[in-house]
Design an enzyme around this catalytic site. Structure first.
Site, mmCIF file in Angstrom:
data_model
loop_
_atom_site.group_PDB
_atom_site.id
_atom_site.type_symbol
_atom_site.label_atom_id
_atom_site.label_comp_id
_atom_site.label_asym_id
_atom_site.label_seq_id
_atom_site.Cartn_x
_atom_site.Cartn_y
_atom_site.Cartn_z
ATOM 1 N N GLN A 1 0.838 -1.215 0.000
ATOM 2 C CA GLN A 1 0.000 0.000 0.000
ATOM 3 C C GLN A 1 0.867 1.258 0.000
ATOM 4 O OE1 GLN A 1 -0.358 1.891 3.177
ATOM 5 N NE2 GLN A 1 -1.569 3.481 2.181
ATOM 6 N N THR B 1 -4.074 4.369 -1.437
ATOM 7 C CA THR B 1 -5.123 4.892 -0.546
ATOM 8 C C THR B 1 -5.517 6.298 -0.988
ATOM 9 O OG1 THR B 1 -4.307 3.553 1.291
ATOM 10 C CG2 THR B 1 -5.645 5.485 1.856
ATOM 11 N N ARG C 1 -9.620 13.005 14.438
ATOM 12 C CA ARG C 1 -9.816 11.915 15.409
ATOM 13 C C ARG C 1 -9.899 12.497 16.826
ATOM 14 N NH1 ARG C 1 -6.509 7.685 12.549
ATOM 15 N NH2 ARG C 1 -7.233 7.950 10.408
ATOM 16 N N HIS D 1 -12.440 3.817 5.224
ATOM 17 C CA HIS D 1 -11.261 3.770 6.092
ATOM 18 C C HIS D 1 -11.666 3.337 7.513
ATOM 19 C CE1 HIS D 1 -7.062 5.538 5.445
ATOM 20 N NE2 HIS D 1 -6.973 5.159 6.698
ATOM 21 N N ASP E 1 -14.088 -2.944 2.569
ATOM 22 C CA ASP E 1 -13.763 -2.993 3.996
ATOM 23 C C ASP E 1 -14.611 -1.970 4.724
ATOM 24 O OD1 ASP E 1 -12.514 -0.414 4.289
ATOM 25 O OD2 ASP E 1 -10.502 -1.242 4.028
ATOM 26 N N ILE F 1 -16.379 -5.062 8.763
ATOM 27 C CA ILE F 1 -16.431 -6.532 8.755
ATOM 28 C C ILE F 1 -15.983 -7.051 10.123
ATOM 29 C CG2 ILE F 1 -15.447 -8.641 7.758
ATOM 30 C CD1 ILE F 1 -17.070 -7.326 5.631
ATOM 31 N N ARG F 2 -16.880 -7.753 10.804
ATOM 32 C CA ARG F 2 -16.564 -8.269 12.134
ATOM 33 C C ARG F 2 -16.867 -9.760 12.281
ATOM 34 N NH1 ARG F 2 -14.558 -4.143 11.859
ATOM 35 N NH2 ARG F 2 -14.619 -2.323 13.202
HETATM 36 C C1 LIG Z 1 -4.915 1.212 13.544
HETATM 37 C C2 LIG Z 1 -5.285 1.427 12.116
HETATM 38 C C3 LIG Z 1 -4.336 2.004 11.273
HETATM 39 C C4 LIG Z 1 -4.661 2.200 9.918
HETATM 40 N N1 LIG Z 1 -3.705 2.712 9.063
HETATM 41 C C5 LIG Z 1 -3.984 2.815 7.739
HETATM 42 C C6 LIG Z 1 -2.980 3.262 6.814
HETATM 43 O O1 LIG Z 1 -1.849 3.581 7.195
HETATM 44 N N2 LIG Z 1 -3.330 3.328 5.499
HETATM 45 C C7 LIG Z 1 -4.565 2.971 5.052
HETATM 46 O O2 LIG Z 1 -4.831 3.024 3.851
HETATM 47 N N3 LIG Z 1 -5.525 2.530 5.907
HETATM 48 C C8 LIG Z 1 -5.262 2.450 7.215
HETATM 49 N N4 LIG Z 1 -6.231 2.002 8.082
HETATM 50 C C9 LIG Z 1 -7.571 1.651 7.567
HETATM 51 C C10 LIG Z 1 -7.630 0.181 7.196
HETATM 52 O O3 LIG Z 1 -6.751 -0.099 6.129
HETATM 53 C C11 LIG Z 1 -9.052 -0.237 6.775
HETATM 54 O O4 LIG Z 1 -9.525 0.589 5.741
HETATM 55 C C12 LIG Z 1 -10.044 -0.209 7.936
HETATM 56 O O5 LIG Z 1 -9.446 -0.640 9.143
HETATM 57 C C13 LIG Z 1 -11.228 -1.108 7.594
HETATM 58 O O6 LIG Z 1 -12.249 -1.039 8.542
HETATM 59 P P1 LIG Z 1 -12.410 -2.086 9.763
HETATM 60 O O7 LIG Z 1 -11.346 -1.712 10.755
HETATM 61 O O8 LIG Z 1 -13.780 -1.813 10.245
HETATM 62 O O9 LIG Z 1 -12.204 -3.476 9.197
HETATM 63 C C14 LIG Z 1 -5.940 1.827 9.439
HETATM 64 C C15 LIG Z 1 -6.868 1.236 10.304
HETATM 65 C C16 LIG Z 1 -6.552 1.039 11.627
HETATM 66 C C17 LIG Z 1 -7.568 0.396 12.530
#
Ligand SMILES: Cc1cc2nc3c(=O)[nH]c(=O)nc-3n(C[C@H](O)[C@H](O)[C@H](O)COP(=O)(O)O)c2cc1C
Length: 370
Positions: free
Chosen positions: A143, A171, A180, A265, A296, A299-300
């Site tokens: 990524q 992304t 946040r 995200h 995404d 999803i749990r």
């Molecule tokens: C702790 C954390 C860090 C993340 N860092 C990134 C990142 O650096 N780049 C990115 O594209 N998405 C990042 N994401 C988003 C995830 O890639 C993803 O889109 C998201 O977690 C999906 O939703 P879910 O947590 O409900 O499965 C992050 C998510 C979390 C929880």
């Protein structure tokens, strides 16, 4: 008459291991410092989108077929030309070292063992090359954030190719860090080392040069045309991550994307957007088979995977669920997440009367009031 061993009749034959995903989440959350737990659990703004991501799944009900004559459901598929033993990829969650020292190296090894594939983050705690070396079978998609110096972006594409990755995930929904509230309230300020696996201190590219834009917003956001030109430098197929509308999906495909990842995200970027699941039908219609589709955000469970596939996704991506597995028990925790997702999926598919995940479609669902 031969006697059947009692164990085979048990609802749970997994020994002392985690029996449910909720246990994994509980153990993970209990073991994390409160600010790290908030960082992982939380979303942007008032967390409206975070809630919508979950609520969306409750508005679909199954329309089961019974007495089908089908055998064990097949959960294998392929995505971006990569074979998957189950239709699940792990998300590129950065700062993975906050959850476990082995971070995405452990995630990739777990994926390799269970037939899943990793999307390895640019902002992770380990270099792309290190994750690829830990589990080449699973570390297949790398990524990147489309920001900063285009020369660095091109250099990263070269590193990704040299490390043996098969595809790139870009992304597109993160030109600046989301608002946040939880992290601000906590004055959350982790060691930059947790996001600098690819840009170590003293290396040729400073972390600030790559990710500074997330906080300063001094540079214009890249356009689809610029991204398309810059991706033309690689022979690898790519996926646009963070697409929420038919317009963005069409633009991504026109710019050369081979897949789109329908995502908000995990509710961590623009609060107030719809649930990713609710956008899936319009995006599937807009893409019209010109690209593959992953989803995404929210999803749990194995049941959620089935619902997303029935609404048009070819595969799903799990973020927090994988991170909870990692935090709970490292590689073994992520493996257990996949095992439980697979077992639950096979149960649901059998009860739904579906022989293969590739046969899922909207005819297996109907809208209901939650
Ligand atoms: C702790 C954390 C860090 C993340 N860092 C990134 C990142 O650096 N780049 C990115 O594209 N998405 C990042 N994401 C988003 C995830 O890639 C993803 O889109 C998201 O977690 C999906 O939703 P879910 O947590 O409900 O499965 C992050 C998510 C979390 C929880």
């Amino acid at each position: 008459m031969t006697s059947t061993p009692q164990r085979a009749l048990s609802f749970f034959a997994g020994g002392a291991d985690f029996a449910t995903l909720s246990e994994i989440v509980e153990v993970a959350r209990a073991g994390l410092a409160s600010d790290v737990r908030d960082f992982l659990d939380g979303g942007a703004g008032r967390e409206v989108t975070l809630g919508r991501n979950r609520d969306a799944f409750e508005r679909w009900a199954y329309r089961p077929r019974v007495m089908t004559g089908l055998g064990v459901p097949d959960v294998a598929t392929s995505f971006l030309g990569i074979g998957l033993g189950l239709p699940v990829l792990t998300a590129p969650f950065g700062a993975d070292g906050l959850f476990h020292p082995e971070g995405h190296c452990a995630v990739a090894r777990a994926n390799a063992a269970e037939g899943a594939v990793s999307i390895v983050p640019e902002g992770g705690s380990h270099a792309m090359e290190a994750v690829a070396a830990a589990a080449p079978v699973a570390a297949r998609i790398a990524q990147l954030h489309p920001m900063g110096d285009p020369a660095n972006f091109a250099a990263m594409l070269g590193r990704i190719e040299d490390a043996g990755y098969d595809a790139v995930c870009v992304t597109v929904d993160c030109p600046t860090a989301g608002w946040r509230e939880g992290n601000r309230r906590n004055r959350f300020d982790p060691d930059p080392a947790v996001i600098s696996g690819n840009y170590p201190a003293g290396g040729p590219v400073a972390l600030e040069e790559v990710f500074g834009q997330l906080f300063t917003r001094t540079e214009p956001v890249w356009t689809w045309a610029q991204l398309g030109e810059r991706m033309a430098a690689t022979r690898l197929p790519w996926m646009a991550k963070g697409v929420l509308t038919a317009e963005a999906a069409s633009a991504a495909v026109d710019a050369g994307a081979s897949a789109v990842l329908v995502s908000n995200h995990g509710g961590r970027q623009l609060d107030g957007t719809p649930a990713a699941l609710d956008q899936l039908p319009e995006i599937a219609a807009a893409v019209g088979g010109r690209a593959q589709i992953a989803l995404d955000s929210g999803i749990r469970s194995g049941s959620d995977v089935v619902t997303a596939l029935a609404l048009g996704a070819d595969a799903v991506v799990i973020g927090r669920l994988a991170a909870y597995g990692l935090a709970a028990a490292g590689e073994a925790g992520v493996r257990r997440v996949h095992q439980l997702v697979r077992e639950e999926m096979q149960t649901i598919l059998t009860l739904l009367g579906v022989g293969s995940v590739r046969d899922l479609g909207p005819e297996f669902l109907q809208k209901v009031q939650p």
